[in-house]
Enzyme design. Structure first.
Site, PDB file in Angstrom:
ATOM      1  N   GLN A 158      42.717  86.567 163.455  1.00  0.00           N
ATOM      2  CA  GLN A 158      42.822  85.122 163.262  1.00  0.00           C
ATOM      3  C   GLN A 158      42.125  84.800 161.945  1.00  0.00           C
ATOM      4  O   GLN A 158      40.905  84.772 161.869  1.00  0.00           O
ATOM      5  CB  GLN A 158      42.184  84.363 164.425  1.00  0.00           C
ATOM      6  CG  GLN A 158      42.043  82.866 164.212  1.00  0.00           C
ATOM      7  CD  GLN A 158      43.328  82.211 163.763  1.00  0.00           C
ATOM      8  OE1 GLN A 158      44.378  82.428 164.343  1.00  0.00           O
ATOM      9  NE2 GLN A 158      43.263  81.423 162.706  1.00  0.00           N
ATOM     10  N   GLN A 160      42.507  82.063 159.675  1.00  0.00           N
ATOM     11  CA  GLN A 160      42.198  80.716 159.213  1.00  0.00           C
ATOM     12  C   GLN A 160      40.786  80.322 159.643  1.00  0.00           C
ATOM     13  O   GLN A 160      40.412  80.583 160.781  1.00  0.00           O
ATOM     14  CB  GLN A 160      43.211  79.723 159.792  1.00  0.00           C
ATOM     15  CG  GLN A 160      43.231  78.389 159.075  1.00  0.00           C
ATOM     16  CD  GLN A 160      44.309  77.449 159.624  1.00  0.00           C
ATOM     17  OE1 GLN A 160      44.547  77.401 160.823  1.00  0.00           O
ATOM     18  NE2 GLN A 160      44.961  76.714 158.748  1.00  0.00           N
ATOM     19  N   GLY A 291      45.598  76.436 170.064  1.00  0.00           N
ATOM     20  CA  GLY A 291      46.855  76.257 170.770  1.00  0.00           C
ATOM     21  C   GLY A 291      47.913  77.159 170.178  1.00  0.00           C
ATOM     22  O   GLY A 291      48.652  77.840 170.878  1.00  0.00           O
ATOM     23  N   GLY A 292      47.962  77.173 168.863  1.00  0.00           N
ATOM     24  CA  GLY A 292      48.909  78.040 168.179  1.00  0.00           C
ATOM     25  C   GLY A 292      48.449  78.289 166.762  1.00  0.00           C
ATOM     26  O   GLY A 292      47.647  77.533 166.210  1.00  0.00           O
ATOM     27  N   MET A 293      48.944  79.356 166.169  1.00  0.00           N
ATOM     28  CA  MET A 293      48.690  79.648 164.763  1.00  0.00           C
ATOM     29  C   MET A 293      50.015  79.997 164.118  1.00  0.00           C
ATOM     30  O   MET A 293      50.723  80.887 164.569  1.00  0.00           O
ATOM     31  CB  MET A 293      47.697  80.807 164.623  1.00  0.00           C
ATOM     32  CG  MET A 293      47.311  81.080 163.179  1.00  0.00           C
ATOM     33  SD  MET A 293      46.521  79.647 162.395  1.00  0.00           S
ATOM     34  CE  MET A 293      47.083  79.846 160.702  1.00  0.00           C
ATOM     35  N   GLU A 294      50.314  79.295 163.030  1.00  0.00           N
ATOM     36  CA  GLU A 294      51.641  79.282 162.433  1.00  0.00           C
ATOM     37  C   GLU A 294      51.934  80.477 161.550  1.00  0.00           C
ATOM     38  O   GLU A 294      52.563  80.337 160.497  1.00  0.00           O
ATOM     39  CB  GLU A 294      51.812  77.989 161.631  1.00  0.00           C
ATOM     40  CG  GLU A 294      50.874  77.814 160.450  1.00  0.00           C
ATOM     41  CD  GLU A 294      49.540  77.168 160.755  1.00  0.00           C
ATOM     42  OE1 GLU A 294      48.863  76.748 159.809  1.00  0.00           O
ATOM     43  OE2 GLU A 294      49.157  77.091 161.945  1.00  0.00           O
ATOM     44  N   ASN A 295      51.518  81.658 161.930  1.00  0.00           N
ATOM     45  CA  ASN A 295      51.756  82.828 161.101  1.00  0.00           C
ATOM     46  C   ASN A 295      53.248  82.988 160.817  1.00  0.00           C
ATOM     47  O   ASN A 295      54.069  82.868 161.728  1.00  0.00           O
ATOM     48  CB  ASN A 295      51.201  84.069 161.800  1.00  0.00           C
ATOM     49  CG  ASN A 295      49.717  83.926 162.092  1.00  0.00           C
ATOM     50  OD1 ASN A 295      48.932  83.568 161.224  1.00  0.00           O
ATOM     51  ND2 ASN A 295      49.337  84.173 163.338  1.00  0.00           N
ATOM     52  N   HIS A 318      55.109  71.908 166.798  1.00  0.00           N
ATOM     53  CA  HIS A 318      54.083  71.783 165.767  1.00  0.00           C
ATOM     54  C   HIS A 318      54.009  73.048 164.914  1.00  0.00           C
ATOM     55  O   HIS A 318      54.035  72.983 163.680  1.00  0.00           O
ATOM     56  CB  HIS A 318      52.727  71.512 166.438  1.00  0.00           C
ATOM     57  CG  HIS A 318      51.597  71.316 165.475  1.00  0.00           C
ATOM     58  ND1 HIS A 318      51.193  70.086 165.054  1.00  0.00           N
ATOM     59  CD2 HIS A 318      50.791  72.213 164.849  1.00  0.00           C
ATOM     60  CE1 HIS A 318      50.177  70.214 164.205  1.00  0.00           C
ATOM     61  NE2 HIS A 318      49.916  71.508 164.065  1.00  0.00           N
ATOM     62  N   GLU A 319      53.936  74.201 165.570  1.00  0.00           N
ATOM     63  CA  GLU A 319      53.811  75.450 164.812  1.00  0.00           C
ATOM     64  C   GLU A 319      55.076  75.749 164.009  1.00  0.00           C
ATOM     65  O   GLU A 319      55.011  76.278 162.895  1.00  0.00           O
ATOM     66  CB  GLU A 319      53.481  76.610 165.751  1.00  0.00           C
ATOM     67  CG  GLU A 319      52.248  76.400 166.618  1.00  0.00           C
ATOM     68  CD  GLU A 319      51.010  75.975 165.833  1.00  0.00           C
ATOM     69  OE1 GLU A 319      50.900  76.339 164.646  1.00  0.00           O
ATOM     70  OE2 GLU A 319      50.158  75.271 166.400  1.00  0.00           O
ATOM     71  N   HIS A 322      55.113  73.897 160.822  1.00  0.00           N
ATOM     72  CA  HIS A 322      54.267  74.527 159.806  1.00  0.00           C
ATOM     73  C   HIS A 322      55.052  75.499 158.912  1.00  0.00           C
ATOM     74  O   HIS A 322      54.581  75.857 157.829  1.00  0.00           O
ATOM     75  CB  HIS A 322      53.133  75.295 160.465  1.00  0.00           C
ATOM     76  CG  HIS A 322      51.872  74.502 160.644  1.00  0.00           C
ATOM     77  ND1 HIS A 322      51.260  73.839 159.603  1.00  0.00           N
ATOM     78  CD2 HIS A 322      51.102  74.280 161.744  1.00  0.00           C
ATOM     79  CE1 HIS A 322      50.163  73.253 160.060  1.00  0.00           C
ATOM     80  NE2 HIS A 322      50.042  73.502 161.339  1.00  0.00           N
ATOM     81  N   GLU A 341      48.129  69.803 158.099  1.00  0.00           N
ATOM     82  CA  GLU A 341      48.165  69.366 159.495  1.00  0.00           C
ATOM     83  C   GLU A 341      48.711  67.970 159.709  1.00  0.00           C
ATOM     84  O   GLU A 341      49.373  67.704 160.714  1.00  0.00           O
ATOM     85  CB  GLU A 341      46.759  69.482 160.102  1.00  0.00           C
ATOM     86  CG  GLU A 341      46.235  70.901 160.161  1.00  0.00           C
ATOM     87  CD  GLU A 341      47.096  71.832 161.022  1.00  0.00           C
ATOM     88  OE1 GLU A 341      47.987  71.347 161.747  1.00  0.00           O
ATOM     89  OE2 GLU A 341      46.867  73.044 160.967  1.00  0.00           O
ATOM     90  N   ASP A 399      35.875  75.433 158.446  1.00  0.00           N
ATOM     91  CA  ASP A 399      36.240  75.178 159.829  1.00  0.00           C
ATOM     92  C   ASP A 399      35.622  73.877 160.334  1.00  0.00           C
ATOM     93  O   ASP A 399      36.111  73.282 161.288  1.00  0.00           O
ATOM     94  CB  ASP A 399      35.801  76.354 160.712  1.00  0.00           C
ATOM     95  CG  ASP A 399      36.511  76.374 162.052  1.00  0.00           C
ATOM     96  OD1 ASP A 399      37.743  76.216 162.068  1.00  0.00           O
ATOM     97  OD2 ASP A 399      35.833  76.540 163.088  1.00  0.00           O
ATOM     98  N   TYR A 407      44.791  66.016 161.369  1.00  0.00           N
ATOM     99  CA  TYR A 407      46.020  66.018 162.161  1.00  0.00           C
ATOM    100  C   TYR A 407      46.535  64.598 162.382  1.00  0.00           C
ATOM    101  O   TYR A 407      47.644  64.243 161.958  1.00  0.00           O
ATOM    102  CB  TYR A 407      45.771  66.669 163.517  1.00  0.00           C
ATOM    103  CG  TYR A 407      45.462  68.138 163.506  1.00  0.00           C
ATOM    104  CD1 TYR A 407      46.415  69.076 163.891  1.00  0.00           C
ATOM    105  CD2 TYR A 407      44.207  68.607 163.136  1.00  0.00           C
ATOM    106  CE1 TYR A 407      46.123  70.439 163.899  1.00  0.00           C
ATOM    107  CE2 TYR A 407      43.908  69.966 163.138  1.00  0.00           C
ATOM    108  CZ  TYR A 407      44.872  70.870 163.522  1.00  0.00           C
ATOM    109  OH  TYR A 407      44.587  72.205 163.527  1.00  0.00           O
ATOM    110  N   ARG A 580      40.734  78.623 174.708  1.00  0.00           N
ATOM    111  CA  ARG A 580      41.266  77.630 173.780  1.00  0.00           C
ATOM    112  C   ARG A 580      40.196  76.574 173.471  1.00  0.00           C
ATOM    113  O   ARG A 580      39.729  75.847 174.349  1.00  0.00           O
ATOM    114  CB  ARG A 580      42.514  76.979 174.371  1.00  0.00           C
ATOM    115  CG  ARG A 580      43.273  76.090 173.404  1.00  0.00           C
ATOM    116  CD  ARG A 580      44.554  75.597 174.054  1.00  0.00           C
ATOM    117  NE  ARG A 580      45.254  74.663 173.191  1.00  0.00           N
ATOM    118  CZ  ARG A 580      46.337  73.977 173.561  1.00  0.00           C
ATOM    119  NH1 ARG A 580      46.847  74.160 174.776  1.00  0.00           N
ATOM    120  NH2 ARG A 580      46.915  73.128 172.727  1.00  0.00           N
ATOM    121  N   LYS A 582      40.173  73.738 172.086  1.00  0.00           N
ATOM    122  CA  LYS A 582      40.517  72.349 172.404  1.00  0.00           C
ATOM    123  C   LYS A 582      40.026  71.956 173.790  1.00  0.00           C
ATOM    124  O   LYS A 582      39.583  70.813 174.008  1.00  0.00           O
ATOM    125  CB  LYS A 582      42.036  72.177 172.326  1.00  0.00           C
ATOM    126  CG  LYS A 582      42.544  70.861 172.887  1.00  0.00           C
ATOM    127  CD  LYS A 582      44.048  70.837 172.952  1.00  0.00           C
ATOM    128  CE  LYS A 582      44.526  69.575 173.679  1.00  0.00           C
ATOM    129  NZ  LYS A 582      45.999  69.500 173.748  1.00  0.00           N
TER     130      LYS A 582
END
Length: 627
Positions: A158, A160, A291-295, A318-319, A322, A341, A399, A407, A580, A582
């Site tokens: 991960q 980011q 929640g997700g990572m837009e790789n 959302h992802e 991205h 975002e 971060d 967002y 998560r 969040k």
């Protein structure tokens, strides 16, 4: 960097060029303010391609091997500076094997250590031989017991915001885009996947395991270089879409994401062609902190969205969004994070409207505004500096800027633009924006300049009505913010009021409620309810037993507030079965605010902390252990 006015930023931006990555020389690093979160000096020597040859050692919890970096050098440049953190550098050489002189600078708690390599004339690539630390912040090594299948270990990265430097020595800045290729050798019985084209999807035999090869020919910021290794299966969902996950979750994931191909098509209709080839999902182990990572090509997604009814797929929208806002056009520095975002959150809502109708989108919009208002309060109120879109991150981990402000406040600005100029005109602008800036970084100043030229036509009166400077550079929400409304949620509020006023739970007509209606109902209840009301609500709707993570989360917050003991075991299960952030941060914060909950929070955290990723523990340690 200090905050400046729009005019000053535009004056600075006027001296920059929007260089593409296929231009020659390091000048292609233009269109960005200095990135304070990198040691790199890209104007002198710039990384353009990373080629990895790494072996995953699950016993030592280490990746080891080589990174070959292709460079663009300015005339006279005799050094390249890379970002590293927690890496052991065993050597640096030219491609022919000739050793190169290198030095490692002092360690900074946020930035890590600079790696400076001396460059002889005519050397355009270097080979760094290195090993990661078992505690590398970007990497999480999971024992079989921490996975869904419980049979094989698992590794994932991960990157980011600035964690890629803990597993790849490169110039770790979102404004320094790089192509990459990789050969990853893993133990037999495991599969490697990456955010790139899978050149050898089934792997090839290697002397010490099985090797998987990858390549990505489109340049990306380094935080999007991503790896996962484990017991991973695949199922196709369409001509260019599919889902990877552990075998035990494959059926559930395939069902949940059945509309994935439709989503990609809907996104293309709004934003233009999808430029990354495939769009697949990797459903992660429970510890995944986001929640997700837009790789690129392979979104990493939390298993907490597997609700069984496809009600939480807005995260996928959302992802996917991205793929344009973030991956195609990227914030040049982390101060510009809202450009990733905020645009994405706006597009997410538009995709949900296109796929599931305006009422679903309206409900999501209302819920998002509540989240934004709560976040402004949490950060210190309307005057708090962290509620500024172009946030000052000097001396801070980027971060820290990953709040809900970029967002939701960012999305609110785009909604205002849409309402002000009209949807058709704004849609045309948005599509052209992605075309103009494809595969480039962008600053807030450059965005404003683009907006003025291509949407506002330098109409000063229109810009004054929009209050752009206030939106971008001042805290809180301007008074021209568009107020969302949902008739369906207004009916839900009425039922929440009736229940709080004494009506029994059986009077709540919730048979056909969506997740969003349940969320709004629970969040609309007053802060004080009687124990009999909580028991009635729980028995009638089995809230403590809910599989849906969003509904359970909202219910558990109520349970903590009232010390509702029947939900206590569900709370512990939830906190120890997923990572998560969040969900974790608010639940631990709620517990720590109560006299009875502090000891409980510390006890559960001691059990759960080994499950969580460093991104989560970095947020939670001060809350639970620092209090």
């Amino acid at each position: 960097m200090t905050r400046r006015s729009v005019a000053a930023l535009l004056l600075a931006a006027s001296t920059l060029t929007c260089g593409r990555t296929d231009e020659s020389g390091p000048a292609s690093s233009a269109n960005q303010e200095r990135d304070i979160h990198t040691y790199a000096r890209p104007d002198e020597a710039r990384v353009t391609h990373v080629a990895l040859d790494l072996r995953a050692d699950f016993t030592a919890r280490v990746l080891s091997g080589k990174a070959t970096l292709t460079l663009q050098r300015a005339a006279g440049a005799n050094q390249v500076v890379l970002d590293t953190s927690e890496l052991t550098i065993d050597g640096v050489s030219a491609p022919d094997g000739a050793p190169l002189k290198f030095t490692l600078g002092k360690t900074d708690a946020i930035l890590g250590r600079p790696l400076t390599v001396e460059l002889p004339p005519n050397v355009s690539s270097i080979v760094v031989t290195y090993r990661t630390s078992p505690e590398a912040d970007a990497l999480q090594w999971l024992a079989p017991s921490q996975t869904a299948g419980k049979k094989q270990p698992y590794l994932y990265s991960q990157g980011q915001a600035i964690l890629t430097r803990t597993w790849i020595p490169t110039q770790d800045s979102p404004g320094i885009r790089q192509t990459y290729s990789a050969r990853i050798t893993v133990p037999r019985g495991l599969r490697a996947v990456m955010s790139a084209e899978h050149v050898t999807p089934d792997g090839v035999d290697a002397s010490d395991g099985r090797a998987f090869e990858f390549r990505l020919t489109q340049p990306v910021p380094p935080y999007l270089i991503a790896l996962a290794v484990g017991d991973i299966a695949f199922r196709s969902l369409g001509p260019r879409t599919g889902v990877f996950t552990e075998p035990s979750m494959l059926d559930a994931a395939a069902y949940e994401f059945a509309d994935l191909e439709k989503m990609v098509t809907a996104a293309e209709m709004l934003l233009g062609p999808y430029r990354w080839g495939r769009y697949d999902l990797l459903v992660m182990p429970p510890s995944f902190p986001f929640g997700g990572m837009e790789n690129p090509r392979l979104t990493f997604a939390t298993p907490t969205i597997l609700a069984g009814d496809r009600s939480l797929v807005s995260l996928v929208a959302h992802e996917l969004a991205h793929s344009w806002s973030g991956n195609l056009v990227t914030n040049a520095t982390w101060r510009d994070f809202w450009l990733n975002e905020g645009v994405t959150t706006y597009v997410e809502l538009r995709l949900m409207e296109a796929l599931y109708g305006p009422e679903r989108a309206a409900m999501l919009d209302v819920l998002a505004r509540r989240v934004l208002n709560d976040e402004i309060t949490r950060l210190g109120g309307a005057g708090a500096p962290d509620t500024i879109l172009h946030v000052d991150l000097s001396g801070r981990n980027p971060d820290d800027g990953a709040t809900m402000i970029p967002y939701e406040k960012g999305a609110a600005l785009l909604k205002l633009l849409e309402k002000t100029v009209g949807r058709a005109k704004f849609d045309a602008y948005l599509r052209s924006y992605f075309d103009r800036h494809a595969f480039q970084p962008i600053t807030t100043a450059a965005f404003v300049a683009d907006l003025r030229t291509h949407l506002l036509a330098d109409d000063e009166e229109l810009e004054q009505r929009l209050k752009l400077e206030e939106w971008l550079y001042k805290p809180g929400l301007p008074d021209n913010v568009v107020q969302p409304a949902s008739p369906a949620l207004q009916l839900v509020e009425q039922q929440a009021t009736a229940f709080a006023g004494g009506e029994p739970a059986s009077s709540v007509k919730a048979d056909k409620w969506t997740t969003q209606e349940w969320q709004h109902f629970l969040e609309s209840l007053p802060n004080q309810l009687t124990m009999s009301q909580l028991t009635d609500l729980d028995r009638t709707f089995r809230l403590t037993e809910r599989r849906n993570s969003e509904v359970l989360f909202a219910w558990l917050r109520i349970g903590i507030r009232h010390r509702y003991l029947p939900a206590r075991s569900a709370l512990e299960r939830f906190l120890t079965s997923q990572g998560r952030r969040k969900f974790l941060r608010p639940l631990y914060e709620d517990l720590m605010k109560t006299d009875w909950g502090r000891e409980e929070a510390r006890r559960i955290y001691d059990l759960a902390r080994p499950l969580y990723h460093s991104v989560a523990t970095g947020t939670l340690d001060p809350i639970v252990r620092g209090a």
